[in-house]
Enzyme design. Structure first.
Site, PDB file in Angstrom:
ATOM      1  CB  CYS A  30      -0.967  -0.031   1.177  1.00  0.00           C
ATOM      2  SG  CYS A  30      -2.117  -1.411   1.104  1.00  0.00           S
ATOM      3  CG  HIS A  48      -5.720  -3.851   2.737  1.00  0.00           C
ATOM      4  ND1 HIS A  48      -6.736  -3.010   3.107  1.00  0.00           N
ATOM      5  CD2 HIS A  48      -4.863  -3.084   2.023  1.00  0.00           C
ATOM      6  CE1 HIS A  48      -6.510  -1.797   2.645  1.00  0.00           C
ATOM      7  NE2 HIS A  48      -5.372  -1.815   1.985  1.00  0.00           N
TER       8      HIS A  48
END
EC number: 6.3.5.13
Length: 260
Positions: free
Chosen positions: A107, A206
């Protein structure tokens, strides 16, 4: 000050791996400690003693000491603070990457290794600039949902969950971590997800990504061990140590859950 956050118990380990958790005290929004734990778990299965250091604000990054670097995700505020600190580490991180150091970037960490990213507010934040990708924002939209990708070079499939507002575009010398089977990926083109450049593996997954994809954790750790101890090092096969750690689609997990 660099400090050790995690270490293997004393034992008779034939190998040693040192892991740098970059800004681990600030960039841990998406369960990134789970990725560290998975790296440690797989490394120990392969006979390596693991030491994990937090390398954060005003700390030097010792490119010759670390075998794996992990750079997790965070919120825009934390990322803006880190962006101000990163230039002091640019030379050492760039040398580490160009010398085939193993990196997992998730991310915000993935974004910050690139040229720049644009926040939801429209503010441009300069990245470290050691890789060619860049990230733009989008208006009134996020890429959210389950995602499946396939890496043709490794013939490996990875599963995850994406939730990102940024749209990342790779440079010509970069490959995606995998081709999108379903989901969105890096941007609206829905073609590739993440990045693979030298021994840098970046993704928006994630999860944490490694807990769901032990095959990727095995690849990271074995790559680091072979770089440190030589390509001829004899290591247990993935099937011998992680036969139960099979990557599963979300639908498979749901169907096997016992709700009674």
């Amino acid at each position: 000050m660099v400090y050790t956050s995690l270490s293997s118990k004393d034992g008779n380990y034939p190998y040693q791996l040192n892991i740098a958790h970059l800004y681990g005290n600030l960039m841990n929004t998406y369960g990134d400690n789970g990725n560290i734990l998975m790296l440690k778990y797989v490394a120990e299965k392969l006979g390596a003693h693991v030491t994990v250091d937090i390398v954060s604000l005003h700390d030097d990054f010792d490119e010759n000491h670390y075998d794996i670097a992990f750079f997790g995700g965070g919120q825009d505020f934390e990322q803006s603070i880190i962006a101000d600190d990163l230039p002091a580490k640019k030379e050492s991180i760039d040398n580490y990457i160009q010398n085939d150091g193993v990196v997992l970037a998730i991310c915000g960490g993935f974004q910050l290794l690139g040229q720049y990213y644009v926040e939801a507010s429209g503010k441009r934040i300069e990245g470290l600039g050691v890789m060619g990708h860049y990230t733009l924002n989008q208006t009134n939209n996020r890429f959210i949902g389950d995602i499946k990708i396939h890496n043709e070079d490794f013939d490996e499939t990875y599963y995850g969950f994406e939730n990102h507002q940024g749209r990342t575009f790779l440079s010509d010398d970069q490959k995606p971590l995998g081709q999108v089977v379903y989901g969105n990926g890096n941007n609206e083109e829905k073609v590739g997800e993440g990045v693979h450049y030298k021994n840098v593996f970046g993704s928006y997954f994630h999860g944490p990504i490694l807990s769901r994809n032990a095959n990727l954790a095995y690849r990271l750790v074995t790559t680091a061990l072979k770089k440190k101890y030589g390509q001829d090092i004899q290591l247990p096969a993935y099937e011998d140590i992680l036969s139960q750690e099979i990557a599963e689609e979300y639908s498979d997990v749901k169907s096997k859950a016992d709700f009674s």
